[in-house]
Design a protein around this motif. Structure first.
Motif, PDB file in Angstrom:
ATOM      1  N   ASP A  53     -15.976  64.629 -21.197  1.00  0.00           N
ATOM      2  CA  ASP A  53     -14.623  63.604 -21.105  1.00  0.00           C
ATOM      3  C   ASP A  53     -14.665  62.829 -20.757  1.00  0.00           C
ATOM      4  O   ASP A  53     -15.291  61.293 -20.232  1.00  0.00           O
ATOM      5  CB  ASP A  53     -12.867  63.970 -20.971  1.00  0.00           C
ATOM      6  CG  ASP A  53     -12.695  65.005 -21.760  1.00  0.00           C
ATOM      7  OD1 ASP A  53     -12.722  64.937 -22.702  1.00  0.00           O
ATOM      8  OD2 ASP A  53     -11.438  65.158 -21.745  1.00  0.00           O
ATOM      9  N   GLN A  54     -15.740  62.693 -18.895  1.00  0.00           N
ATOM     10  CA  GLN A  54     -16.143  61.832 -18.021  1.00  0.00           C
ATOM     11  C   GLN A  54     -17.661  61.260 -18.685  1.00  0.00           C
ATOM     12  O   GLN A  54     -16.928  59.967 -18.640  1.00  0.00           O
ATOM     13  CB  GLN A  54     -16.003  62.878 -16.858  1.00  0.00           C
ATOM     14  CG  GLN A  54     -15.015  62.138 -15.992  1.00  0.00           C
ATOM     15  CD  GLN A  54     -15.083  63.386 -15.086  1.00  0.00           C
ATOM     16  OE1 GLN A  54     -16.182  63.663 -14.348  1.00  0.00           O
ATOM     17  NE2 GLN A  54     -13.854  63.420 -13.712  1.00  0.00           N
ATOM     18  N   ARG A  56     -18.555  61.355 -21.484  1.00  0.00           N
ATOM     19  CA  ARG A  56     -18.228  60.724 -23.121  1.00  0.00           C
ATOM     20  C   ARG A  56     -17.823  59.032 -22.549  1.00  0.00           C
ATOM     21  O   ARG A  56     -17.826  57.972 -23.157  1.00  0.00           O
ATOM     22  CB  ARG A  56     -17.152  61.297 -23.662  1.00  0.00           C
ATOM     23  CG  ARG A  56     -17.692  61.921 -25.390  1.00  0.00           C
ATOM     24  CD  ARG A  56     -16.111  62.335 -26.049  1.00  0.00           C
ATOM     25  NE  ARG A  56     -16.625  63.467 -26.928  1.00  0.00           N
ATOM     26  CZ  ARG A  56     -16.320  64.381 -26.606  1.00  0.00           C
ATOM     27  NH1 ARG A  56     -15.211  64.430 -26.141  1.00  0.00           N
ATOM     28  NH2 ARG A  56     -16.914  65.120 -27.508  1.00  0.00           N
ATOM     29  N   SER A  57     -17.094  59.122 -21.463  1.00  0.00           N
ATOM     30  CA  SER A  57     -16.231  57.372 -20.842  1.00  0.00           C
ATOM     31  C   SER A  57     -17.396  56.945 -20.540  1.00  0.00           C
ATOM     32  O   SER A  57     -17.246  55.304 -20.578  1.00  0.00           O
ATOM     33  CB  SER A  57     -15.399  57.982 -20.263  1.00  0.00           C
ATOM     34  OG  SER A  57     -15.388  57.938 -19.078  1.00  0.00           O
ATOM     35  N   ARG A  61     -19.001  52.998 -21.397  1.00  0.00           N
ATOM     36  CA  ARG A  61     -18.940  52.307 -20.966  1.00  0.00           C
ATOM     37  C   ARG A  61     -20.478  51.848 -20.903  1.00  0.00           C
ATOM     38  O   ARG A  61     -20.946  51.014 -20.896  1.00  0.00           O
ATOM     39  CB  ARG A  61     -18.635  52.208 -19.463  1.00  0.00           C
ATOM     40  CG  ARG A  61     -17.043  52.170 -19.476  1.00  0.00           C
ATOM     41  CD  ARG A  61     -16.541  52.512 -18.017  1.00  0.00           C
ATOM     42  NE  ARG A  61     -17.217  53.546 -16.844  1.00  0.00           N
ATOM     43  CZ  ARG A  61     -16.624  54.939 -16.499  1.00  0.00           C
ATOM     44  NH1 ARG A  61     -15.330  55.162 -17.510  1.00  0.00           N
ATOM     45  NH2 ARG A  61     -17.350  55.726 -15.977  1.00  0.00           N
TER      46      ARG A  61
END
Length: 141
Positions: A53-54, A56-57, A61
């Protein structure tokens, strides 16, 4: 041979819990053939879903930043194109003005104005003497 943090026996520094051996970058004394890379995964210390998830974020960005850079490049290109057109117009206008100034300078160097002034003076004196001669002839006859 599992170490948590810090220096392992002759094989480098551990960067994460569970990593116990590293290969040297440029040769040199490294782990022997008997050494093996050992990774221990302890419960609760490594959450793959959170890591994904990190990532992906972070990728999201980066995508937004790259799109913003692309848009900025497009706008900069448009501004540069319009600036180039304005510079071409200014260059053409300057060339035309320089031609006009060159012609005016050449005309000022010639004696056109002197000839015009001399002609005007000659015409003035001619009319003046013609008037005097007319009065003299009128007075005589």
């Amino acid at each position: 041979m599992s170490h948590r943090h810090g220096h392992t026996q002759g094989s480098g520094y551990a960067s994460r819990p569970g990593l116990s051996a590293r290969q040297p970058l440029f040769g040199g004394p490294g782990p022997s053939a008997d050494d093996q890379l050992q990774i221990s995964i302890e419960s609760g210390t490594l959450d793959i879903d959170t890591e994904i998830d990190q990532l992906r974020s972070s990728v999201g960005r980066l995508k937004q930043v790259s799109e913003a850079i692309q848009e900025e490049n497009r706008l900069t290109g448009q501004v540069m194109d319009s600036l180039e057109g304005a510079m071409d117009q200014a260059r053409a206008s300057l060339k035309k003005t320089m031609r006009r100034l060159g012609r005016a300078y050449e005309q000022s160097r010639s004696n056109h104005m002197l000839y015009l002034i001399l002609f005007a003076l000659a015409l003035f004196f001619g009319l003046y003497f013609w008037n005097r001669l007319y009065r003299l002839l009128k007075w005589i006859f």
